[in-house]
Write a protein that holds these residues in place. Structure first.
Motif, PDB file in Angstrom:
ATOM      1  N   HIS A 167      47.131  41.018  40.883  1.00 63.35           N
ATOM      2  CA  HIS A 167      46.071  40.295  41.596  1.00 63.35           C
ATOM      3  C   HIS A 167      45.686  40.969  42.906  1.00 63.35           C
ATOM      4  O   HIS A 167      45.121  40.345  43.802  1.00 63.35           O
ATOM      5  N   CYS A 177      38.695  36.765  37.654  1.00 66.80           N
ATOM      6  CA  CYS A 177      40.087  36.787  37.190  1.00 66.80           C
ATOM      7  C   CYS A 177      40.556  35.358  36.955  1.00 66.80           C
ATOM      8  O   CYS A 177      40.043  34.415  37.551  1.00 66.80           O
ATOM      9  N   CYS A 179      42.994  33.975  38.099  1.00 66.70           N
ATOM     10  CA  CYS A 179      43.564  33.401  39.324  1.00 66.70           C
ATOM     11  C   CYS A 179      42.498  32.771  40.206  1.00 66.70           C
ATOM     12  O   CYS A 179      42.816  32.125  41.192  1.00 66.70           O
ATOM     13  N   CYS A 184      40.279  41.570  40.488  1.00 65.38           N
ATOM     14  CA  CYS A 184      41.722  41.855  40.520  1.00 65.38           C
ATOM     15  C   CYS A 184      42.058  43.031  39.590  1.00 65.38           C
ATOM     16  O   CYS A 184      41.419  43.218  38.550  1.00 65.38           O
TER      17      CYS A 184
END
Ligand SMILES: [Zn+2]
Length: 318
Positions: A167, A177, A179, A184
């Motif tokens: 990340h 991403c 996340c 990332c």
């Protein structure tokens, strides 16, 4: 003679693998395996753990009293002290108490760790990290994770989540991403990233031998399939693999400059199966990192392969 046997468990999103490991030698005495169903009932997950543990003990043919503990490496974020899986997106369980019920059931200590951490421990004790006190293991799969060994021990960070190299943001306006961030490293360098680029190429009308092999539901291509396509000179796949490997090299150069490790160990199916991916990544690190930390660095492939998780998890029991 004191017994050195421990059970190591690799608790992943698609399967649970257990093995009886000799923690002095790293020898895997026996293994057993069970599928994990997505978003299973928590009790069923615990039952599967018991089944693989019993299976491994039976297969090993040693008396259960000779096993000193159970170590579990799970795909997710864990509370190591309490032995709880805090967040296991791929397993479909959160706040799952794992260590305590198993410790009660088997009457031996049970330790919980994260899957990347235990694979790193395995490499430290019996793999490509032997006799090396400062290294970083980077595992490339559907995502990218890393484990940091500093002065011979795992470096956890303040919330126990150090090593999330996947990340690191390469491009602030880049691809979204899982996340929540954009750009990332793992959205550019993982096996998932390669598959998505191949799909994008197919949509633009580019020909490839792997079109029929893509798992549309998961957006994935197997490492072996990618390796075969590269070997036969498939231009789309080759270009996507090279792009991804260069991005990995960029991420690794960041590790080299920031942490100045003695060694980087690369693992995961993509690294093991696709030689081009490994070679390009290694070349790229050399070109991008600072000369002084780069001069002392060596890069190796992980040695324990599929069993790193089991062997490393057993090493949690020390
Ligand atoms: Zn991310």
């Amino acid at each position: 003679m004191a017994d050195n046997y421990a059970i190591g468990i690799d608790f992943g999103g698609t399967k649970v693998l257990a093995g009886v490991v000799n923690t002095k030698t790293g020898e895997l005495v026996a293994t057993s395996k069970k599928k994990t169903k997505q978003a299973g009932e928590q009790q069923q997950l615990m039952r599967r753990l018991s089944i693989v543990i019993d299976g491994a003990i039976e297969e090993a043919g040693i008396d259960a009293s000779r096993i000193k503990g159970i170590g579990i490496g799970v795909a997710g974020m864990v509370d190591r002290e309490k032995g709880i899986l805090l967040s296991g997106v791929n397993i479909g369980a959160n706040n799952l108490k794992i260590a305590e019920p198993l410790a009660e059931q088997y009457g031996i200590p049970v330790k919980l760790g994260n899957d990347v951490e235990v694979a790193t421990l395995g490499e430290l004790h019996f793999g490509a990290g032997k006799k090396c006190d400062n290294f970083v293991c980077v595992f490339v799969g559907t995502g990218i994770g890393s484990g940091i060994i500093s002065n011979g021990a795992i470096y956890y960070g303040s919330t126990g989540t150090a090593g999330e190299i996947g990340h690191t943001v390469l491009f602030p306006n880049g691809r979204p991403c899982n996340c929540g961030a954009y750009g990332c490293l793992e959205t550019y360098a993982s096996r998932m990233a390669i598959a998505r680029q191949v799909v994008a190429g197919i949509k633009r009308g580019q020909k490839t031998s792997v079109a029929a092999e893509i798992d549309e539901t998961k957006g994935l291509l197997r490492s072996r399939t990618l390796a075969q396509a590269v070997e036969t000179g498939d231009p789309l796949v080759t270009r996507c693999v090279i792009d991804a490997a260069k991005h990995l090299g960029t991420g690794l150069a960041t590790i080299v400059n920031f942490l100045n490790p003695e060694r980087i160990i690369l693992g995961g199916g993509l690294v093991e199966e696709v030689g081009l991916y490994y070679d390009v990544a290694v070349q790229e690190v050399g070109q991008l990192c600072l000369p002084i930390p780069g001069s002392a660095l060596n890069i190796k492939k992980a040695k324990l392969g599929d069993f790193a998780g089991i062997i490393g998890a057993a090493m949690l029991v020390q």
